[in-house]
Design a protein around this motif. Sequence first.
Motif, PDB file in Angstrom:
ATOM      1  N   GLN A   3     -23.389 -64.928 -64.574  1.00  0.00           N
ATOM      2  CA  GLN A   3     -22.270 -65.819 -64.891  1.00  0.00           C
ATOM      3  C   GLN A   3     -21.200 -65.037 -65.626  1.00  0.00           C
ATOM      4  OE1 GLN A   3     -23.835 -69.321 -66.966  1.00  0.00           O
ATOM      5  NE2 GLN A   3     -23.720 -70.450 -65.040  1.00  0.00           N
ATOM      6  N   LEU A   4     -19.967 -65.311 -65.246  1.00  0.00           N
ATOM      7  CA  LEU A   4     -18.802 -64.719 -65.898  1.00  0.00           C
ATOM      8  C   LEU A   4     -17.840 -65.853 -66.231  1.00  0.00           C
ATOM      9  CD1 LEU A   4     -18.233 -61.737 -63.434  1.00  0.00           C
ATOM     10  CD2 LEU A   4     -19.324 -61.625 -65.680  1.00  0.00           C
ATOM     11  N   VAL A   5     -17.444 -65.938 -67.479  1.00  0.00           N
ATOM     12  CA  VAL A   5     -16.564 -67.030 -67.910  1.00  0.00           C
ATOM     13  C   VAL A   5     -15.349 -66.444 -68.623  1.00  0.00           C
ATOM     14  CG1 VAL A   5     -16.348 -69.136 -69.249  1.00  0.00           C
ATOM     15  CG2 VAL A   5     -18.532 -68.583 -68.145  1.00  0.00           C
ATOM     16  N   GLU A   6     -14.197 -66.588 -67.992  1.00  0.00           N
ATOM     17  CA  GLU A   6     -12.950 -66.084 -68.566  1.00  0.00           C
ATOM     18  C   GLU A   6     -12.315 -67.137 -69.485  1.00  0.00           C
ATOM     19  OE1 GLU A   6     -13.057 -64.621 -64.192  1.00  0.00           O
ATOM     20  OE2 GLU A   6     -13.442 -66.483 -65.288  1.00  0.00           O
ATOM     21  N   SER A   7     -11.573 -66.654 -70.454  1.00  0.00           N
ATOM     22  CA  SER A   7     -10.814 -67.527 -71.341  1.00  0.00           C
ATOM     23  C   SER A   7      -9.630 -66.760 -71.899  1.00  0.00           C
ATOM     24  CB  SER A   7     -11.695 -68.052 -72.476  1.00  0.00           C
ATOM     25  OG  SER A   7     -12.176 -66.985 -73.255  1.00  0.00           O
ATOM     26  N   ALA A  24     -20.123 -62.603 -70.341  1.00  0.00           N
ATOM     27  CA  ALA A  24     -21.049 -62.355 -69.241  1.00  0.00           C
ATOM     28  C   ALA A  24     -22.472 -62.701 -69.633  1.00  0.00           C
ATOM     29  CB  ALA A  24     -20.969 -60.880 -68.834  1.00  0.00           C
ATOM     30  N   SER A  25     -23.245 -63.107 -68.638  1.00  0.00           N
ATOM     31  CA  SER A  25     -24.668 -63.388 -68.846  1.00  0.00           C
ATOM     32  C   SER A  25     -25.406 -63.231 -67.526  1.00  0.00           C
ATOM     33  CB  SER A  25     -24.862 -64.795 -69.414  1.00  0.00           C
ATOM     34  OG  SER A  25     -24.381 -65.764 -68.513  1.00  0.00           O
ATOM     35  N   GLY A  26     -26.721 -63.093 -67.622  1.00  0.00           N
ATOM     36  CA  GLY A  26     -27.548 -63.014 -66.424  1.00  0.00           C
ATOM     37  C   GLY A  26     -27.820 -61.619 -65.913  1.00  0.00           C
ATOM     38  N   PHE A  27     -27.317 -60.622 -66.612  1.00  0.00           N
ATOM     39  CA  PHE A  27     -27.577 -59.229 -66.241  1.00  0.00           C
ATOM     40  C   PHE A  27     -27.415 -58.379 -67.501  1.00  0.00           C
ATOM     41  CE2 PHE A  27     -23.184 -57.562 -66.178  1.00  0.00           C
ATOM     42  CZ  PHE A  27     -22.456 -58.749 -66.177  1.00  0.00           C
ATOM     43  N   THR A  28     -27.862 -57.130 -67.417  1.00  0.00           N
ATOM     44  CA  THR A  28     -27.773 -56.229 -68.568  1.00  0.00           C
ATOM     45  C   THR A  28     -26.355 -55.680 -68.629  1.00  0.00           C
ATOM     46  OG1 THR A  28     -30.105 -55.680 -68.265  1.00  0.00           O
ATOM     47  CG2 THR A  28     -28.815 -54.271 -69.734  1.00  0.00           C
ATOM     48  N   PHE A  29     -25.533 -56.363 -69.376  1.00  0.00           N
ATOM     49  CA  PHE A  29     -24.088 -56.113 -69.408  1.00  0.00           C
ATOM     50  C   PHE A  29     -23.762 -54.646 -69.676  1.00  0.00           C
ATOM     51  CE2 PHE A  29     -19.745 -57.375 -69.947  1.00  0.00           C
ATOM     52  CZ  PHE A  29     -19.242 -56.641 -71.005  1.00  0.00           C
ATOM     53  N   SER A  30     -24.478 -54.045 -70.590  1.00  0.00           N
ATOM     54  CA  SER A  30     -24.128 -52.691 -71.037  1.00  0.00           C
ATOM     55  C   SER A  30     -24.332 -51.630 -69.969  1.00  0.00           C
ATOM     56  CB  SER A  30     -24.932 -52.340 -72.281  1.00  0.00           C
ATOM     57  OG  SER A  30     -26.313 -52.368 -71.991  1.00  0.00           O
ATOM     58  N   ARG A  31     -24.921 -51.984 -68.844  1.00  0.00           N
ATOM     59  CA  ARG A  31     -25.203 -50.999 -67.797  1.00  0.00           C
ATOM     60  C   ARG A  31     -24.166 -50.994 -66.676  1.00  0.00           C
ATOM     61  NH1 ARG A  31     -31.760 -51.672 -66.805  1.00  0.00           N
ATOM     62  NH2 ARG A  31     -32.393 -51.136 -68.933  1.00  0.00           N
ATOM     63  N   TYR A  32     -23.194 -51.913 -66.730  1.00  0.00           N
ATOM     64  CA  TYR A  32     -22.336 -52.108 -65.572  1.00  0.00           C
ATOM     65  C   TYR A  32     -20.853 -51.940 -65.862  1.00  0.00           C
ATOM     66  CZ  TYR A  32     -26.452 -53.769 -63.247  1.00  0.00           C
ATOM     67  OH  TYR A  32     -27.701 -53.845 -62.695  1.00  0.00           O
ATOM     68  N   ILE A  33     -20.173 -51.353 -64.872  1.00  0.00           N
ATOM     69  CA  ILE A  33     -18.721 -51.333 -64.892  1.00  0.00           C
ATOM     70  C   ILE A  33     -18.214 -52.769 -64.804  1.00  0.00           C
ATOM     71  CG2 ILE A  33     -16.671 -50.670 -63.559  1.00  0.00           C
ATOM     72  CD1 ILE A  33     -18.308 -48.220 -62.607  1.00  0.00           C
ATOM     73  N   ILE A  51     -13.451 -50.727 -66.589  1.00  0.00           N
ATOM     74  CA  ILE A  51     -14.004 -49.971 -67.710  1.00  0.00           C
ATOM     75  C   ILE A  51     -15.450 -49.640 -67.417  1.00  0.00           C
ATOM     76  CG2 ILE A  51     -14.615 -52.097 -68.966  1.00  0.00           C
ATOM     77  CD1 ILE A  51     -13.833 -50.550 -71.566  1.00  0.00           C
ATOM     78  N   THR A  52     -15.853 -48.414 -67.725  1.00  0.00           N
ATOM     79  CA  THR A  52     -17.219 -47.998 -67.485  1.00  0.00           C
ATOM     80  C   THR A  52     -18.179 -48.670 -68.466  1.00  0.00           C
ATOM     81  OG1 THR A  52     -16.773 -46.036 -68.826  1.00  0.00           O
ATOM     82  CG2 THR A  52     -16.600 -45.806 -66.429  1.00  0.00           C
ATOM     83  N   SER A  53     -19.461 -48.482 -68.212  1.00  0.00           N
ATOM     84  CA  SER A  53     -20.480 -49.249 -68.926  1.00  0.00           C
ATOM     85  C   SER A  53     -20.436 -49.039 -70.442  1.00  0.00           C
ATOM     86  CB  SER A  53     -21.864 -48.901 -68.394  1.00  0.00           C
ATOM     87  OG  SER A  53     -22.089 -47.508 -68.476  1.00  0.00           O
ATOM     88  N   VAL A  98     -18.020 -58.256 -61.750  1.00  0.00           N
ATOM     89  CA  VAL A  98     -19.062 -57.243 -61.868  1.00  0.00           C
ATOM     90  C   VAL A  98     -19.746 -57.103 -60.506  1.00  0.00           C
ATOM     91  CG1 VAL A  98     -20.855 -58.886 -62.599  1.00  0.00           C
ATOM     92  CG2 VAL A  98     -21.055 -56.462 -63.215  1.00  0.00           C
ATOM     93  N   ARG A  99     -20.082 -55.870 -60.169  1.00  0.00           N
ATOM     94  CA  ARG A  99     -20.881 -55.630 -58.973  1.00  0.00           C
ATOM     95  C   ARG A  99     -22.319 -55.420 -59.435  1.00  0.00           C
ATOM     96  NH1 ARG A  99     -18.908 -52.072 -54.026  1.00  0.00           N
ATOM     97  NH2 ARG A  99     -17.696 -53.980 -53.848  1.00  0.00           N
ATOM     98  N   PHE A 100     -23.176 -56.361 -59.108  1.00  0.00           N
ATOM     99  CA  PHE A 100     -24.566 -56.363 -59.553  1.00  0.00           C
ATOM    100  C   PHE A 100     -25.459 -56.391 -58.334  1.00  0.00           C
ATOM    101  CE2 PHE A 100     -28.090 -57.064 -62.241  1.00  0.00           C
ATOM    102  CZ  PHE A 100     -28.845 -58.106 -61.724  1.00  0.00           C
ATOM    103  N   ASN A 101     -26.334 -55.392 -58.230  1.00  0.00           N
ATOM    104  CA  ASN A 101     -27.226 -55.288 -57.063  1.00  0.00           C
ATOM    105  C   ASN A 101     -26.447 -55.369 -55.749  1.00  0.00           C
ATOM    106  OD1 ASN A 101     -29.417 -54.993 -58.697  1.00  0.00           O
ATOM    107  ND2 ASN A 101     -30.183 -57.086 -58.436  1.00  0.00           N
ATOM    108  N   GLY A 102     -25.303 -54.708 -55.712  1.00  0.00           N
ATOM    109  CA  GLY A 102     -24.526 -54.623 -54.490  1.00  0.00           C
ATOM    110  C   GLY A 102     -23.696 -55.848 -54.154  1.00  0.00           C
ATOM    111  N   VAL A 103     -23.709 -56.832 -55.020  1.00  0.00           N
ATOM    112  CA  VAL A 103     -22.973 -58.080 -54.788  1.00  0.00           C
ATOM    113  C   VAL A 103     -21.900 -58.224 -55.858  1.00  0.00           C
ATOM    114  CG1 VAL A 103     -23.123 -60.593 -54.662  1.00  0.00           C
ATOM    115  CG2 VAL A 103     -24.987 -59.176 -53.754  1.00  0.00           C
TER     116      VAL A 103
END
Length: 116
Positions: A3-7, A24-33, A51-53, A98-103
């Motif tokens: 989940q990504l929630v902008e404000s 962000a939630s539902g994934f390990t945020f610190s690992r992803y661009i 921005i990189t991880s 975010v691109r997570f697991n190719g999606v």
Amino acid sequence: QVQLVESGGGLVQAGGSLRLSCAASGFTFSRYIMSWYRQAPGKERELVAAITSAGGITNYADSVKGRFTISRDNAKNTVYLQMNSLKPEDTAVYYCKVRFNGVDYWGKGTLVTVSS
């Protein structure tokens, strides 16, 4: 699930500033661009900044260089977009991605309107 929630969007006069946030939630945020995109009425969605991880490398569209700053707080699972010297042509819906697991996962967006 991801989940990504902008404000932080809103109406601002030209020359003003806004700070967007994306929680962000539902994934390990610190690992992803993380990226910010925008889509103006009648136009295609375009990359604004990324921005990189760990936050060490950032990238900007030419149209926003020197005015926008992307940053992240991995402890808060949040990415930010500081927007200064706003112009009417910055009017758009702003999305984080975010691109997570190719999606690619997108938030619902936040509207920024810059009046002249």
